[in-house]
Structure formats: C-alpha cells, structure tokens
Write a protein that holds these residues in place. Structure first.
Motif, PDB file in Angstrom:
ATOM      1  N   ASN A  22      -0.380 -14.892  -6.240  1.00  0.00           N
ATOM      2  CA  ASN A  22       0.516 -14.329  -7.252  1.00  0.00           C
ATOM      3  C   ASN A  22       1.979 -14.696  -7.011  1.00  0.00           C
ATOM      4  O   ASN A  22       2.779 -14.742  -7.939  1.00  0.00           O
ATOM      5  CB  ASN A  22       0.383 -12.807  -7.278  1.00  0.00           C
ATOM      6  N   THR A  23       2.307 -14.919  -5.758  1.00  0.00           N
ATOM      7  CA  THR A  23       3.718 -15.205  -5.447  1.00  0.00           C
ATOM      8  C   THR A  23       3.985 -16.703  -5.312  1.00  0.00           C
ATOM      9  O   THR A  23       5.062 -17.104  -4.912  1.00  0.00           O
ATOM     10  CB  THR A  23       4.106 -14.498  -4.135  1.00  0.00           C
TER      11      THR A  23
ATOM     12  N   PRO B 257       6.231  -4.005 -21.723  1.00  0.00           N
ATOM     13  CA  PRO B 257       6.809  -5.005 -20.812  1.00  0.00           C
ATOM     14  C   PRO B 257       7.636  -6.049 -21.561  1.00  0.00           C
ATOM     15  O   PRO B 257       7.361  -6.345 -22.730  1.00  0.00           O
ATOM     16  CB  PRO B 257       5.579  -5.659 -20.183  1.00  0.00           C
ATOM     17  N   ASN B 258       8.623  -6.604 -20.872  1.00  0.00           N
ATOM     18  CA  ASN B 258       9.371  -7.705 -21.475  1.00  0.00           C
ATOM     19  C   ASN B 258       8.492  -8.962 -21.462  1.00  0.00           C
ATOM     20  O   ASN B 258       7.421  -8.976 -20.853  1.00  0.00           O
ATOM     21  CB  ASN B 258      10.716  -7.916 -20.775  1.00  0.00           C
TER      22      ASN B 258
ATOM     23  N   HIS C 165       3.108 -12.580 -17.122  1.00  0.00           N
ATOM     24  CA  HIS C 165       2.659 -12.425 -15.731  1.00  0.00           C
ATOM     25  C   HIS C 165       1.555 -11.377 -15.602  1.00  0.00           C
ATOM     26  O   HIS C 165       0.584 -11.577 -14.875  1.00  0.00           O
ATOM     27  CB  HIS C 165       3.847 -12.055 -14.833  1.00  0.00           C
ATOM     28  N   LEU C 166       1.729 -10.256 -16.311  1.00  0.00           N
ATOM     29  CA  LEU C 166       0.743  -9.178 -16.205  1.00  0.00           C
ATOM     30  C   LEU C 166      -0.624  -9.640 -16.705  1.00  0.00           C
ATOM     31  O   LEU C 166      -1.655  -9.345 -16.097  1.00  0.00           O
ATOM     32  CB  LEU C 166       1.206  -7.951 -16.996  1.00  0.00           C
TER      33      LEU C 166
ATOM     34  N   LYS D  56       8.547 -11.953 -20.121  1.00  0.00           N
ATOM     35  CA  LYS D  56       8.186 -12.592 -18.850  1.00  0.00           C
ATOM     36  C   LYS D  56       7.102 -11.772 -18.141  1.00  0.00           C
ATOM     37  O   LYS D  56       6.084 -12.303 -17.688  1.00  0.00           O
ATOM     38  CB  LYS D  56       9.430 -12.689 -17.964  1.00  0.00           C
ATOM     39  N   ALA D  57       7.339 -10.467 -18.104  1.00  0.00           N
ATOM     40  CA  ALA D  57       6.379  -9.586 -17.430  1.00  0.00           C
ATOM     41  C   ALA D  57       5.053  -9.572 -18.180  1.00  0.00           C
ATOM     42  O   ALA D  57       3.984  -9.522 -17.563  1.00  0.00           O
ATOM     43  CB  ALA D  57       6.941  -8.184 -17.323  1.00  0.00           C
TER      44      ALA D  57
ATOM     45  N   ASP E 247       7.405  -6.336 -14.465  1.00  0.00           N
ATOM     46  CA  ASP E 247       7.700  -5.034 -15.065  1.00  0.00           C
ATOM     47  C   ASP E 247       7.034  -3.903 -14.280  1.00  0.00           C
ATOM     48  O   ASP E 247       6.591  -2.909 -14.836  1.00  0.00           O
ATOM     49  CB  ASP E 247       7.284  -4.969 -16.542  1.00  0.00           C
TER      50      ASP E 247
ATOM     51  N   THR F 251       9.576  -9.472 -12.093  1.00  0.00           N
ATOM     52  CA  THR F 251       8.819 -10.423 -12.911  1.00  0.00           C
ATOM     53  C   THR F 251       7.559  -9.797 -13.507  1.00  0.00           C
ATOM     54  O   THR F 251       6.902 -10.397 -14.344  1.00  0.00           O
ATOM     55  CB  THR F 251       8.384 -11.632 -12.058  1.00  0.00           C
TER      56      THR F 251
ATOM     57  N   MET G 247      -1.910 -12.752 -14.229  1.00  0.00           N
ATOM     58  CA  MET G 247      -2.221 -12.306 -12.872  1.00  0.00           C
ATOM     59  C   MET G 247      -3.213 -11.157 -12.883  1.00  0.00           C
ATOM     60  O   MET G 247      -4.045 -11.049 -11.980  1.00  0.00           O
ATOM     61  CB  MET G 247      -0.949 -11.882 -12.154  1.00  0.00           C
TER      62      MET G 247
END
Lengths: 364, 324
Positions: B310-311, B286-287, B293-294, B289-290, A192, A190, B297
């Motif tokens: 984060n989880t 990054p894709n 999130h990146l 979704k990532a 990368d 999730t 987060m």
C-alpha cells in the motif's frame, strides 16, 4: 477557646467543605466551556496504511526541522515512537495478531477539558472555540506540569535548548483553521483516514461506519467520552475473530485497545475534575484561617484588656482608700484646710509617679 | 434443552417427513424436473410463513424458494443448517412469533440475522444471510469487492430469494399450512427452472484502459487496466452459484467501484461526486485522491494481494523524472 472546642470547630468546617465540593463534582462543573460547534478529527484506523504523509504534511505546514529519516521510509513506524519537539505527530504500527497490522496516528487529542491546561498555573494553555488546545510560551516558566498532567504523553519539552526552552505540541493547525484551511496532516492524508469536521458530526459519521460494517470496526469511538471527551477521536478495527462488543463498553473493548496502545483506564471524567476535590478545599482553608486565628487573637486580646482594666480599677480604688485614710488622719490633727492641701499634693505626686512609671515602661 | 415431549413430537414429525419424502420420490409429478438430493429431501421448496393458527399471512413479500439441492452440495453436512441434529423444518421451532423451543428466535431472525454472537461451545448457529456473508468474506475472489462494498438491502436484494411465483390462493393455503408436499415442490421447481441467469452485454469490460491524470502532481498519471481488472473478476467468480444468484444483473459487479449511483453501463465518473478538496457539507465523503486509494487498496487488501504494498506509491503511478 480551648483546644477541644477548636478541634470540634475545624472538624465541622471540614465536613461542610467536603459536602460543598461533592456537590460541585456532582453538578459536573467544567473548568472549560464546552464548545458545541468545535471541530475535531476522526482517525479511521481501518483506512490508515502508515504512509507517513501526515507526518510530512505536519512538518511542512509548521516549518519543523527536517527529519533524519526521510518520510518515505515507512519502516520507522514499526517502532513505538512518541511525539517530539520537532515531530508533533507520528504514526506507529501495531500488531493485532493473526498477521494483522494496523496503524495509529498519535498527536494531541485536543481534549474538551484539557488536563494540561488545568495543570498550568501560568495559563499558557487555552481551549479555543474551534476545538483546538493551543499553547502560548510567553508566560511559561518551564515547570512541565502539563507533561505530567497529559494522559496521552503529548506535550514535549525542548531539553536540548540551553536558553528559554519551551513546550512543543500539535496545535490542530489553529492558525490554518482560522484561515479556513485544513490541518496539515488531514490535508495530506492519502486515504482520508483523517476526517475533519464538527465533533458532533464526526460522532455520527463514526456511528454510521460502525453500523454499515459491524464486522470491520470495534463498536467503540475512542475519545467520545474518554478523558471527558476529546476533539480527535479514533475508530478502531475489530481484531479478526473477536466477538463484537456492546456499544461503547470500555471494559469489553479494553483487550483490543491495549493491542493498539490506547489507554483504557482513563475513565469518562475529565482529568481536571479529579483534582477539584482536593484543590477545591484550598480556597476554603485560605478563607477560613484568617477568621479562626483572627478570632482567637481577638478573644485573647479582649480577655487581657478586661483583666488589665480590673487590675487598674482595683489599684485605683486601693490607692484612693489609702489616700482617704491618710487625709482623714491629717484632717483630725491639722484641720480641714491642711487636709485638702495634702490631698491635692498627694494626688498630683501619685499621678506624676504613675505617668513616670508608664513612660518608663514604654521605654523599656 | 428440549423436554421429552417436544423431542417425541419432533421425532414423530421427522418420521412423518421421511414418509412424505419417500412418497414424493416415488411420485412422478415434479421430481423429473430437478436433480434428486442425496439426503432424499425435496430438491427445492417454497418456504411459506406458516402462521400456525390456520390463517393466511398479510405480508406483501413473496415467499422464498429454497433450492435444497445446491445448498446441500455447498455445505459439509446437514448439521450446518439443521443445527439440532434432526432433519426437521426450521419453522418447527422458529415460528413467526417465536416460541420457547426456538429460544424465542423468530423465523425472520433465524433466516436473516447477521453478526450472531459466537457461542461458547463453538456451535454458533447460522442464518441464511450470515452464512452467505461468511462465504463471500472467506473466499478470496469475493473478499476484495466485499471488503469495500456493503450490499444494499433493497427490494432487488430481497427478491433474489423471495421469488416464488405463487397465486394468492396458493399463498393462503401455504401459510395456513394446508399445502401438500407435492404442490409445494411443483411451485418451487417451476420457480427454480424458470429463473434466467444474467446475460453478458456487449462492452461489458470497456473501456480497456483508463488514464487517471486529474490529480497528477507529484507523480505521473496512473494507468488503470480497467478491462483486465473486470475480466479477471468475472472469470474468477463465473462458477460460483452464490455470486451468480446475487449478481442478478451484470452491472452489480460494476457497482463495487461505481457505487452509490443507480446500476448502469455508463456510470458517472468518480470525480462527479468526489471533489479534489473535501466538501465541508459532506465531511464523511472522501476526497478524490482518497476515493481512488480507498477503492483500489481496499479491494487489494481484502483479497490479500501482497504486491504492490500500500505504501509503494511508484508502482501504480510512476515517479516524475527529476527536473533538469
């Protein structure tokens, strides 16, 4: 050949063979071809949050046994887990100190020069051009040499199987790569934190990330050279307050790497090359021994044959001499005719005796 | 370790400086424009690259204006910058080409070096840039964005400090070292006082809410309170002089998340560059979704936001109701 000569000869042969193998090691001959275009994965630990989605993805695409603890429970990462026959990848949490926790994914590193494959005498392991190291169980005898050889403790053995237990390990989703799909773990990441690409591109990406954020990363790409280079590489965070290291300096990176459970003493030489020196002399011994012992045997044989021939010659001469003396006596007393007759009779009798003795000897 | 002669020279220079300072403070020329410093040093100064041999520099970069007043207030003591303990000029030791007194460290490095190796005695020197970096990494309000964004070292970034409006004659005189302290202060004061703070444009915080649903599959769409996030950031840093100077345009703050594209009030969407599936031509990008999130987060981690973890997936995007 006497004992001294033999030892001198063996000593010389030993030195020559040692020189030969030293040359092999110097030339850096790989037991496995280096696939320049092979794929790899870069695990960026600074991105990893330990969500275990990679474990779930791996489990799903490889149809592995459902785990006892669901993948949503992230507390299991606090333990130092290892890969198992049904968990080909695990994520563990590591304490860097200063209340700083990081996560590292553990799976097969897919070495450029896999130690497991070099240890396998039934050739079950294969380094594929796509970068993956795969295992084929058809010829496996269950010796588990691969488990001993692997510096990362990755291959696992089905001890629980009563019949035909085999090795289980991460395959880099070789079958999925062939279909143009990403490995299960990479696809399900999730964050990368796992970047898939050609190994050489990944090294450039890693360098760029370090250069852009020198305060965040340790200036060391684990797997670039470690254990002869691996397809999967790890980019590590620099623990807070630690000064940056000289680029790629393993000794300086060691304290930080130790905290995240990465082996720092593997060196840059492929594991297989370490055994070349010792194993390289095996074919030499095998090829030298028949020559040495065959030669020794031949010499003895020849010497025996010569002695025998000399003896026979002496015997024959002695016999002829005696025979002539006897014949000369007969010739003096009974005339030439009788002498010739006696000679022929005596020769025939002696020959018959010889033949008989020979036959008897054989019978014995 | 400096030798006795150098020490004597510097002491003399310091004495001369102090003399000048008193002379300056007494003079009515430009001092009225800027508040006076506690130390008695000029409130602002243009830092000319003094060649040392009386010739002018050939560089095209404008000289930097150093606002001594606000920097003096921001640090605990003079030694933070004047690391030798003497209130001498940086260029005394750190010359353009480097000198033994300055350990061979050029003026350029002394001002801009980052990742300075910590010294064993704990007295690690700082450059302008490294001190600024240290500050925004330590301050919670700043650390979030600055955990995920590396400020682009472009012309605009340089111009934040290198903004002295000098005539070619003044530059020639300054770099030859023949500009008087009064003249220097006059130019510096003019540059500082004429600087305008970036304006807030209407619609700065828009849109109020963003529904991120393009990827909704396992979870319900995510509701992102865009306005609340931006407003909170702007509110927290509004009194920070360093942030004010380097966020020279309101869009600079937007560029944390809306990165890589030119500064704009209508930046492209995340999905314009970040594809749902990773692009084999750009394995390092990054894709989608990532990317989300990146950014989220990364900022939260940088600020030390404890909750949500984060989880803890379902805090941001609710779990889908179980199928009946």
């Amino acid at each position: 050949m006497n004992r001294r000569k033999f030892l001198t000869f063996m000593g010389t042969a030993g030195v020559v063979s040692a020189l030969g193998t030293a040359k092999v090691a110097e030339a850096g001959v790989h037991t496995f071809p280096y696939y320049d275009n092979g794929y790899g994965v870069l695990h960026d630990m600074t991105r990893c949050i330990g969500c275990r989605q990679c474990e779930a993805g791996c489990n799903k695409v490889n149809n592995l046994k459902k785990p006892d603890v669901p993948f949503t429970d992230v507390t299991v990462t606090h333990k130092r887990r290892r890969t198992t026959t049904t968990e080909w990848t695990v994520v563990n949490r590591y304490d860097l100190g200063h209340n700083e926790f990081v996560f590292r994914k553990i799976q097969c590193f897919h070495c450029n020069d896999p130690a497991c494959a070099s240890a396998c005498f039934t050739k079950c392991y294969k380094k594929n051009p796509d970068g993956s190291v795969t295992y084929d169980d058809t010829q496996c005898v269950g010796c588990r040499y691969c488990m001993v050889a692997c510096p990362f403790y990755i291959p696992t053995f089905e001890y629980e199987e009563a019949f035909d237990p085999i090795i289980q390990k991460c395959t880099f989703c070789h079958n999925r790569l062939e279909k143009g799909q990403l490995p299960g773990c990479v696809e399900s990441c999730t964050m990368d934190a796992l970047t898939f690409g050609r190994r050489k591109d990944l090294i450039n990406i890693a360098r760029k990330r370090i250069a852009e954020n020198p305060d965040k990363y340790l200036d060391y790409i684990y797997g670039e050279h470690d254990a002869g280079g691996t397809a999967w590489m790890v980019l590590m965070p620099k623990p807070k307050g630690m000064p940056q290291i000289a680029t790629g300096n393993a000794a300086e990176a060691a304290p930080a790497m130790k905290k995240i459970g990465l082996d720092t003493h593997l060196g840059t030489q492929p594991m297989g090359e370490l055994t070349y020196g010792a194993l390289g002399t095996v074919p030499m011994i095998i090829s030298f021994w028949p020559v040495i012992f065959g030669g020794a045997y031949g010499m003895t044989k020849r010497r025996e044959a010569i002695a025998k021939a000399n003896q026979e010659k002496a015997v024959a001469e002695e016999r002829q001499k005696t025979l002539e003396t006897v014949v000369q006596c007969i010739e003096k007393e009974q005339g030439k005719e009788a002498a010739d007759k006696a000679r022929a009779a005596m020769t025939a009798a002696l020959d018959e005796q010889d033949a008989k003795a020979e036959k008897g000897g054989e019978d014995k | 370790m400096r030798n006795g002669k150098a020490l004597l020279t510097q002491t003399l220079k310091a004495a001369a400086c102090t003399f000048c300072l008193f002379a300056l403070c007494a003079g009515p020329v430009a001092a009225a424009e800027l508040e006076e410093t506690d130390s008695g040093a000029p409130s602002a100064m243009v830092m000319f690259p003094v060649t040392g041999d009386g010739t002018a520099t050939k560089g095209s970069m404008k000289p930097a204006v150093f606002n001594h007043l606000i920097h003096e207030k921001a640090v605990s003591d003079c030694v933070t910058c004047h690391h030798t303990g003497d209130p001498q000029s940086c260029a005394d030791c750190h010359t353009l080409t480097g000198s033994p007194e300055g350990n061979g460290i050029t003026l350029e490095r002394a001002m801009h070096a980052t990742n300075i190796a910590p010294r064993a005695d704990g007295n690690t020197p700082k450059s302008c840039v490294s001190c600024h970096e240290e500050r925004y990494k330590a301050k919670q309000e700043c650390a979030g964005c600055h955990n995920i964004v590396v400020p682009a070292r472009d012309d605009k970034w340089c111009a934040v400090c290198h903004n002295a409006n000098v005539t070619p004659e003044q530059l020639a005189k300054g770099s030859a070292g023949s500009l008087t302290a009064e003249e220097n202060l006059e130019i510096a004061t003019k540059s500082v006082t004429t600087k305008v703070a970036p304006e807030k444009v209407p619609g700065y915080f828009e849109p109020t809410k963003v529904i991120i649903d393009t990827l909704a599959d396992e979870y319900q769409p995510c509701l992102f309170s865009h306005r609340r996030h931006v407003a909170s950031l702007v509110e927290r840093i509004k009194n920070d002089k360093l942030a004010e100077a380097f966020h020279y345009q309101p869009e600079v703050i937007c560029a944390t998340c809306h990165h890589q594209s030119p500064l704009s009030m209508t930046p492209p969407k995340c999905g314009s560059c970040h594809q749902t599936k990773i692009d084999p031509a750009n394995p390092g990008r990054p894709n989608l979704k990532a990317a989300y999130h990146l950014q989220c987060m990364g900022c939260h981690t940088g600020m030390g936001v404890q909750r949500p973890a984060n989880t803890d997936c379902t805090t941001c995007h609710k779990a889908k109701p179980a199928a009946e």
